[in-house]
Design an enzyme around this catalytic site. Structure first.
Site, PDB file in Angstrom:
ATOM      1  CG  HIS A 120      -0.161   0.088   2.514  1.00 21.09           C
ATOM      2  ND1 HIS A 120       0.329  -1.038   3.161  1.00 21.09           N
ATOM      3  CD2 HIS A 120       0.240   1.153   3.261  1.00 21.09           C
ATOM      4  CE1 HIS A 120       0.986  -0.665   4.253  1.00 21.09           C
ATOM      5  NE2 HIS A 120       0.954   0.658   4.336  1.00 21.09           N
ATOM      6  CG  HIS A 138       7.505   4.468   1.300  1.00 16.10           C
ATOM      7  ND1 HIS A 138       7.126   5.554   2.086  1.00 16.10           N
ATOM      8  CD2 HIS A 138       7.442   3.384   2.119  1.00 16.10           C
ATOM      9  CE1 HIS A 138       6.872   5.127   3.309  1.00 16.10           C
ATOM     10  NE2 HIS A 138       7.049   3.816   3.361  1.00 16.10           N
TER      11      HIS A 138
END
Length: 190
Positions: free
Chosen positions: A37, A120
């Site tokens: 995620h 990220h």
């Protein structure tokens, strides 16, 4: 108390590319593909009534679909690396969405996030990993990129209180009427 965070989901075709990196690194505990995620805001361990307030605040955040690109790798921890991640290319729509999450959570009484937003996808937790080996791994994969995708919704996730988090559970998506990512990719493959 419930541990919550908001994030963008990662579609299967991108998860598949990320998993191709998951080998050949001592000290790596690879993240399961369904747990990939892009965190927008960590809420932390909060009482159930505050979770209801967070849900209400999140439901008011507008979500306009926008492209997401992933390219390159990095690590957190420096001399003692603790996480390996794939870089999400910064974009104005992503920055605006994250800022709206931050503002919404402050309005319900959560403390401001002290870390700068660095989009990220964590692909591994590292324990006793050799910094030189991590640097070599990152250098060897410095041209890594995945197909882009369109973010059409964000989600409120829960996680158990454990070292490294996961497994993560989607509690709710916003907007609620947005299609699930799997539907788009399934349709595009036919």
């Amino acid at each position: 108390m419930i541990r919550l965070f908001t994030a963008l989901e990662i579609p299967p075709e991108v998860s598949g590319k990320l998993t191709q990196l998951q080998r050949g690194l001592d000290g790596a505990r690879w993240i399961e593909p369904h747990d990939f995620h892009i965190t927008l805001r960590f809420l932390g361990d909060i009482p159930e009534n505050l979770a209801d307030d967070a849900d209400e605040a999140l439901s008011q955040i507008p979500m306009t679909p926008f492209p997401v690109e992933i390219e390159g790798l990095g690590e957190f921890g420096g001399a003692e690396p603790r996480a390996l991640w794939a870089r999400v290319k910064p974009s104005e729509p992503l920055r605006v969405l994250q800022g709206r999450h931050e503002s919404a959570m402050r309005r319900i009484g959560l403390k401001p996030e002290t870390r700068n937003f660095l989009p990220h996808i964590t692909i591994a937790r590292l324990k006793r990993a050799d910094p030189a080996e991590i640097a070599q791994f990152i250098q060897a994969h410095n041209l890594f990129a995945t197909p882009g995708f369109t973010a059409t919704r964000f989600a409120l996730f829960s996680s158990r209180a454990s070292k490294g988090g996961g497994p993560y559970v989607i509690e709710k998506t916003y907007p609620e009427d947005a299609f699930e990512p799997d539907e788009e990719w399934a349709d595009s493959e036919t």
